[in-house]
Design a protein around this motif. Structure first.
Motif, mmCIF file in Angstrom:
data_model
loop_
_atom_site.group_PDB
_atom_site.id
_atom_site.type_symbol
_atom_site.label_atom_id
_atom_site.label_comp_id
_atom_site.label_asym_id
_atom_site.label_seq_id
_atom_site.Cartn_x
_atom_site.Cartn_y
_atom_site.Cartn_z
ATOM 1 N N ALA A 183 39.596 4.796 -32.438
ATOM 2 C CA ALA A 183 39.418 5.754 -31.337
ATOM 3 C C ALA A 183 38.044 6.416 -31.426
ATOM 4 C CB ALA A 183 40.527 6.809 -31.379
ATOM 5 N N ILE A 184 37.647 6.789 -32.646
ATOM 6 C CA ILE A 184 36.339 7.425 -32.852
ATOM 7 C C ILE A 184 35.221 6.465 -32.452
ATOM 8 C CG2 ILE A 184 34.730 8.175 -34.681
ATOM 9 C CD1 ILE A 184 37.303 9.330 -36.108
ATOM 10 N N ALA A 185 35.331 5.206 -32.896
ATOM 11 C CA ALA A 185 34.296 4.208 -32.585
ATOM 12 C C ALA A 185 34.196 4.017 -31.067
ATOM 13 C CB ALA A 185 34.609 2.889 -33.284
ATOM 14 N N ALA A 186 35.349 3.982 -30.406
ATOM 15 C CA ALA A 186 35.346 3.812 -28.941
ATOM 16 C C ALA A 186 34.645 4.986 -28.283
ATOM 17 C CB ALA A 186 36.779 3.671 -28.433
ATOM 18 N N ASP A 187 34.954 6.208 -28.738
ATOM 19 C CA ASP A 187 34.294 7.407 -28.195
ATOM 20 C C ASP A 187 32.787 7.362 -28.397
ATOM 21 O OD1 ASP A 187 36.528 8.573 -27.256
ATOM 22 O OD2 ASP A 187 36.780 10.023 -28.908
ATOM 23 N N LEU A 188 32.369 6.856 -29.544
ATOM 24 C CA LEU A 188 30.939 6.802 -29.859
ATOM 25 C C LEU A 188 30.266 5.593 -29.219
ATOM 26 C CD1 LEU A 188 31.093 7.699 -33.694
ATOM 27 C CD2 LEU A 188 30.276 9.176 -31.862
ATOM 28 N N GLU B 53 21.587 -2.303 -43.956
ATOM 29 C CA GLU B 53 20.875 -1.078 -43.571
ATOM 30 C C GLU B 53 20.783 -0.939 -42.051
ATOM 31 O OE1 GLU B 53 17.248 -1.299 -45.872
ATOM 32 O OE2 GLU B 53 18.392 -0.966 -47.719
ATOM 33 N N HIS B 54 20.731 -2.073 -41.383
ATOM 34 C CA HIS B 54 20.633 -2.081 -39.930
ATOM 35 C C HIS B 54 21.858 -1.432 -39.263
ATOM 36 C CE1 HIS B 54 18.184 -3.594 -36.703
ATOM 37 N NE2 HIS B 54 19.289 -3.877 -36.036
ATOM 38 N N SER B 55 23.027 -1.643 -39.839
ATOM 39 C CA SER B 55 24.260 -1.109 -39.223
ATOM 40 C C SER B 55 24.746 0.167 -39.888
ATOM 41 C CB SER B 55 25.381 -2.146 -39.313
ATOM 42 O OG SER B 55 25.079 -3.241 -38.490
ATOM 43 N N GLU B 56 23.979 0.605 -40.890
ATOM 44 C CA GLU B 56 24.441 1.726 -41.696
ATOM 45 C C GLU B 56 24.693 2.996 -40.886
ATOM 46 O OE1 GLU B 56 21.461 3.262 -44.464
ATOM 47 O OE2 GLU B 56 23.131 3.454 -45.847
ATOM 48 N N GLU B 57 23.788 3.275 -39.961
ATOM 49 C CA GLU B 57 23.894 4.530 -39.226
ATOM 50 C C GLU B 57 25.192 4.585 -38.416
ATOM 51 O OE1 GLU B 57 20.787 5.369 -36.352
ATOM 52 O OE2 GLU B 57 22.096 6.985 -35.656
ATOM 53 N N LYS B 58 25.525 3.454 -37.794
ATOM 54 C CA LYS B 58 26.751 3.399 -36.987
ATOM 55 C C LYS B 58 27.979 3.606 -37.873
ATOM 56 C CE LYS B 58 25.122 -0.340 -34.601
ATOM 57 N NZ LYS B 58 25.281 -1.598 -33.931
ATOM 58 N N MET B 59 27.968 2.947 -39.031
ATOM 59 C CA MET B 59 29.090 3.091 -39.953
ATOM 60 C C MET B 59 29.229 4.539 -40.426
ATOM 61 S SD MET B 59 29.567 1.937 -43.812
ATOM 62 C CE MET B 59 28.693 3.438 -44.220
ATOM 63 N N THR B 60 28.079 5.153 -40.709
ATOM 64 C CA THR B 60 28.078 6.543 -41.185
ATOM 65 C C THR B 60 28.674 7.477 -40.137
ATOM 66 O OG1 THR B 60 26.176 6.148 -42.611
ATOM 67 C CG2 THR B 60 26.578 8.431 -41.967
ATOM 68 N N ARG B 61 28.342 7.243 -38.867
ATOM 69 C CA ARG B 61 28.862 8.124 -37.805
ATOM 70 C C ARG B 61 30.382 8.026 -37.723
ATOM 71 N NH1 ARG B 61 25.629 6.497 -32.675
ATOM 72 N NH2 ARG B 61 26.681 8.247 -31.670
ATOM 73 N N ILE B 62 30.894 6.807 -37.861
ATOM 74 C CA ILE B 62 32.354 6.631 -37.815
ATOM 75 C C ILE B 62 33.013 7.315 -39.016
ATOM 76 C CG2 ILE B 62 34.245 4.925 -37.890
ATOM 77 C CD1 ILE B 62 32.284 2.939 -36.497
ATOM 78 N N MET B 63 32.455 7.078 -40.189
ATOM 79 C CA MET B 63 33.016 7.662 -41.425
ATOM 80 C C MET B 63 33.029 9.197 -41.346
ATOM 81 S SD MET B 63 33.828 5.673 -44.162
ATOM 82 C CE MET B 63 33.425 4.142 -44.988
#
Ligand code: HPA
Length: 269
Positions: free
Chosen positions: A167-172, A252-262
């Motif tokens: 749900a969080i990922a969808a919102d973001l 590292e390329h996807s890190e920021e997206k993962m961090t936002r979800i976490m």
């Protein structure tokens, strides 16, 4: 073992690490999440009694305590792998210490090769299940004070956390996949035949970590959430020369997206 765990937890208490709500373990190229932590305490592994020391480039080897998403967290920047020569007691020790300190859930990230043909490099996969192709870390004498001899594994990854993360990922507006992670010891990446085999037996992604830590957490009934960043593809026709550096770069390329979800997920705990 329990005595050692308690002793290390008490040492960390004296350093100001008290009552963390969540534990975080960061994979290859994914340590940048720690820049989002409002750090109160930072201790190199070599200064912690009975802690192993991380030997891999891209795994710094620090325990970090602070606020993340409004929650007190304890984060491992750098983890321990079988391929470094560590036994299961060493690989799992930090998770036991985190539980002793009071974590209510464990959050993990890793870099992994995608064997699901629909996956792309950079994809974020939420782990729904795993296949353990390494030594089970619970082999050996069991301490019933820590967990049962024969732990249930019917729900390895917490369903509520997965649902919330989706749900969080969808919102973001961040697309995520879900799938099965298979663990090898490494340190070799796979041959084409091995990638094919892992796909046939039900894996979506393959990597060299996470599963021993997850089993250890589940042994103690700690809920687990884990994410893989797909850094290379183990799919016929898409297999490329893989190096630790190429894995780090892709992670590292996807890190920021993962961090936002976490961050949102931990915040919602
Ligand atoms: N195989 C095993 N471990 C990995 C891979 C892989 O393709 N990519 C990143 N870690």
């Amino acid at each position: 073992m329990l005595e050692k765990i308690v002793r290390t937890a008490e040492f960390l208490n004296t350093k100001g690490i008290k009552d963390p709500e969540a534990g975080i373990i960061l994979g290859t190229g994914l340590g940048g999440l720690t820049t989002e932590i409002d750090i109160q305490v930072e201790i190199p592994y070599q200064e912690i009694p009975d802690f192993p020391v991380s030997t891999v480039q891209g795994h710094e080897g620090k325990l970090i305590f602070g606020d993340f998403g409004g929650k007190k967290v304890i984060a491992m920047k750098g983890r321990f792998h079988y391929y470094e020569g560590y036994g299961s007691e060493q690989v799992t020790f930090p998770i036991r210490v985190m539980k002793e300190l009071g974590i209510r859930a464990l959050f993990l990230s890793n870099a992994a090769g995608g064997v699901n043909p629909s996956f792309r490099i950079g994809d974020i996969m939420l782990l729904e299940d795993h296949i353990c192709l390494v030594d089970n870390p619970l082999i050996g004498r069991n301490d019933d004070r820590i967990g049962p001899r024969f732990p249930d594994m019917s729900v390895p990854y917490d369903k509520q956390l997965i649902e919330k993360a989706e749900a969080i990922a969808a919102d973001l507006g961040i697309p995520v996949r879900k799938g099965v992670y298979l663990s090898t010891t490494g340190p070799t990446f796979e041959t084409p035949a091995e990638y094919r085999f892992f796909r046939i037996i039900g894996a979506d992604a393959v990597g060299m970590s996470t599963v021993p830590e997850v089993i250890t957490a589940r042994h103690m009934n700690v809920p687990v959430f884990a994410v893989s960043i797909i850094t290379d593809l183990g799919v016929d026709g898409k297999i490329e020369y893989t190096t630790h550096e190429s894995v780090q770069q892709a992670a590292e390329h996807s890190e920021e997206k993962m961090t936002r979800i976490m961050k949102e997920l931990i915040s919602s705990m």
